[in-house]
Design an enzyme around this catalytic site. Structure first.
Site, PDB file in Angstrom:
ATOM      1  N   ASN A 351      -7.699  26.474  72.270  1.00 17.01           N
ATOM      2  CA  ASN A 351      -6.833  27.437  72.933  1.00 17.01           C
ATOM      3  C   ASN A 351      -5.598  26.763  73.519  1.00 17.01           C
ATOM      4  O   ASN A 351      -5.211  25.686  73.074  1.00 17.01           O
ATOM      5  CB  ASN A 351      -7.608  28.267  73.957  1.00 17.01           C
ATOM      6  CG  ASN A 351      -7.213  29.736  73.854  1.00 17.01           C
ATOM      7  OD1 ASN A 351      -6.038  30.060  73.987  1.00 17.01           O
ATOM      8  ND2 ASN A 351      -8.160  30.604  73.578  1.00 17.01           N
ATOM      9  N   HIS A 353      -4.701  25.103  76.211  1.00 14.45           N
ATOM     10  CA  HIS A 353      -4.754  23.725  76.708  1.00 14.45           C
ATOM     11  C   HIS A 353      -4.913  22.731  75.559  1.00 14.45           C
ATOM     12  O   HIS A 353      -4.402  21.613  75.622  1.00 14.45           O
ATOM     13  CB  HIS A 353      -5.894  23.562  77.715  1.00 14.45           C
ATOM     14  CG  HIS A 353      -5.793  22.319  78.545  1.00 14.45           C
ATOM     15  ND1 HIS A 353      -6.517  21.180  78.268  1.00 14.45           N
ATOM     16  CD2 HIS A 353      -5.029  22.030  79.629  1.00 14.45           C
ATOM     17  CE1 HIS A 353      -6.210  20.251  79.163  1.00 14.45           C
ATOM     18  NE2 HIS A 353      -5.308  20.734  79.994  1.00 14.45           N
ATOM     19  N   CYS A 354      -5.600  23.153  74.505  1.00  9.74           N
ATOM     20  CA  CYS A 354      -5.877  22.258  73.368  1.00  9.74           C
ATOM     21  C   CYS A 354      -4.637  21.947  72.534  1.00  9.74           C
ATOM     22  O   CYS A 354      -4.621  20.951  71.809  1.00  9.74           O
ATOM     23  CB  CYS A 354      -6.928  22.876  72.454  1.00  9.74           C
ATOM     24  SG  CYS A 354      -8.449  23.346  73.285  1.00  9.74           S
ATOM     25  N   ILE A 355      -3.616  22.804  72.612  1.00 11.11           N
ATOM     26  CA  ILE A 355      -2.422  22.600  71.775  1.00 11.11           C
ATOM     27  C   ILE A 355      -1.256  22.021  72.570  1.00 11.11           C
ATOM     28  O   ILE A 355      -0.157  21.875  72.047  1.00 11.11           O
ATOM     29  CB  ILE A 355      -1.994  23.907  71.072  1.00 11.11           C
ATOM     30  CG1 ILE A 355      -1.649  25.002  72.088  1.00 11.11           C
ATOM     31  CG2 ILE A 355      -3.093  24.369  70.110  1.00 11.11           C
ATOM     32  CD1 ILE A 355      -0.980  26.227  71.494  1.00 11.11           C
TER      33      ILE A 355
END
Length: 361
Positions: A351, A353-355
């Site tokens: 999501n 935060h992951c990108i």
């Protein structure tokens, strides 16, 4: 061999401390982003535009896709021609540390696609493993080579004051550093991140294919203050996992000896799953993890990103969307809390935060 960042006086700031900028990667992998990633690219664009209001955004995009990215973003970002295997900047980008003179040091971890031959999600991750060092080089930042220690940025959270949060499920996974003891892993984290204490949470989010990264389940919102993904549904496997994390946090203190204020952030009320309609959009390479209809996705509002002027929060067209925004608005009174429709990022396996990966001031 250079001294450890800790010995050199560097530490990892908290995400809510001032940023120089944010690193992101244009989403093009056909096995992650269905239907040519059209919906994902729109979501990435909204995120980039929101972050860019308060800081510089560096976007890694290969030459072949540059004109496409420019058609979405124009001159809102700094484009860098650095090749990648996918768009998870949190996990492949460097962890950038600072010292008290304001100097920066980029930590380059080994990356093996969340588990290598044991349970990795794709087999060719050679470009991803070079992202951190190539990006640091583009920024003219010195690099601390932490390899062969395997770690992703989503597996750690820092309060900027000596405390690191991790999950046992991820860091002790046989696909990461199977030849190291828990004590050796902890020591590597302390030395590489300039920290004083590691808090080991038992679990992350149910069926999170990263082996349950901490950034999906718990995040710092201030010193000695965290949000925890929560459900009251005792029949949901997530209930026991979040409860175990809560019990640990309630008895723990941070590096300064302070007890935590814990805010429960509900998970979406309706389970987010892959549908039959999503499936034809994916094109997999050999050995790549494949999606199936009805597969539960690891949806969590804790996977927000704190930018200089805004907090970007995933939204799932769910009754708890607004609940999450309200809780986080109280946690971040000085920032605009912005809901971003995020199912199209979740379909890739992560999501907001992951990108994203912060570059401290």
């Amino acid at each position: 061999m250079m001294d450890s960042p800790k010995k050199l006086g560097y530490h990892m700031p908290a995400e809510y401390e001032p940023h120089h900028g944010t690193l992101m990667i244009w989403p093009i992998r056909p096995g992650s982003w269905p239907f040519q990633g059209k919906a994902a690219k729109r979501a990435f664009t909204q995120i980039i535009e929101t972050i860019a209001e308060g800081e510089r955004v560096y976007l890694l995009v290969e030459q072949a896709y540059l004109s496409e990215a420019q058609s979405y973003l124009g001159d809102k970002v700094v484009y860098l021609d650095i090749p990648t295997n996918d768009a998870w900047a949190r996990d492949t980008g460097p962890t950038i540390l600072v010292n008290d003179k304001g100097k920066k040091l980029a930590v380059d971890w080994a990356f093996n696609a969340w588990g290598g031959t044991y349970d990795g999600l794709y087999q060719d991750y050679e470009e991803d493993d070079q992202v951190a060092s190539r990006f640091a080089e583009a920024l003219e930042r010195p690099v601390y080579d932490a390899k062969p220690f395997v770690l992703e940025g989503g597996a750690i959270h820092s309060d900027g004051q000596g405390t690191i949060l991790v999950t046992e499920s991820c860091l002790l996974s046989p696909g990461r550093n199977p030849n190291l003891t828990k004590e050796e892993i902890e020591n590597t984290l302390l030395e590489s991140l300039g920290a004083e204490k590691v808090i080991w949470l038992p679990y992350g989010i149910y069926q999170d294919e990263t082996n349950e990264h901490v950034d999906n389940v718990v995040a710092f919102v201030g010193p000695a203050e965290v949000v925890l993904a929560w459900t009251d549904d005792e029949n949901d496997p997530q209930y026991a996992m979040s409860k175990a994390d809560l019990e640990l946090l309630e008895q723990e203190t941070d590096a300064k000896g302070c007890h935590f204020t814990i805010h429960k952030l509900p998970i979406p009320a309706v389970r987010q799953v892959v549908t039959e309609e999503d499936l034809p959009g994916y094109i997999y390479e050999e050995g790549e993890e494949e999606r199936y209809a009805g597969e539960r996705l690891a949806a969590s509002y804790v996977n927000f990103y704190i930018a200089n002027k805004a907090v970007l929060v995933p939204q799932f067209e769910d009754v708890n969307d607004q609940v999450a925004l309200d809780i986080l608005s109280k946690c971040f009174p000085d920032r605009k809390v912005v809901g971003i429709p995020a199912r199209d990022i979740l379909l890739g396996g992560g999501n907001i935060h992951c990108i994203t990966q912060q570059i401290p001031e």
